[in-house]
Design a protein around this motif. Structure first.
Motif: not given
Length: 137
Positions: A96-122
């Motif tokens: 949403t941040e990158v494609v719809i809102l066009g604000d890639p820097p705003a995607a850094v925090l949720p992107g970090t959460v994706v990586v960290l929760t993917a580690v937990v899921a694994w």
């Protein structure tokens, strides 16, 4: 390795330390997700969700999903599944941040959460397998 093998007396010191670190990460992620989800019920995100264009109902659903995912990270039987759910919600946030809102820097925090929760899921994948087996019976 099964959950009982990880928590039994045969658990090595390295596994114990890893388990403690993983739980610490889960607690931090849980706190963040509950805070983040709760903040979506305030007025500060109304404009952002107006720009998304799906209506304010999406803000409330997202808030509930974030809170549920955060709380699920604290439940041993559900933590792996909750982590997968948080990954899904946060991938949506990144897109949403990158494609719809066009604000890639705003995607850094949720992107970090994706990586960290993917580690937990694994590392908690055994809990997901156990749930699937329990429902498959």
């Amino acid at each position: 390795m099964s959950e009982s093998a990880r928590s039994g007396p045969a658990m090595s010191n390295g596994m114990k330390v890893g388990n403690v670190l993983l739980w610490a990460l889960q607690v931090l992620l849980a706190a963040f997700m509950v805070y983040s989800g709760w903040s979506l019920f305030g007025d500060q995100f109304v404009g952002k969700f107006d720009k998304i264009g799906f209506g304010q109902w999406l803000r409330y659903v997202t808030g509930v999903l974030e809170i549920a995912g955060g709380l699920g990270l604290l439940v041993p039987r559900l933590c792996g599944l909750a982590a997968l759910g948080v990954v899904g919600v946060m991938v949506g946030a990144v897109a949403t941040e990158v494609v719809i809102l066009g604000d890639p820097p705003a995607a850094v925090l949720p992107g970090t959460v994706v990586v960290l929760t993917a580690v937990v899921a694994w590392f908690r994948r055994d809990t997901v397998k156990a749930l699937l087996q329990a429902f498959g019976k």
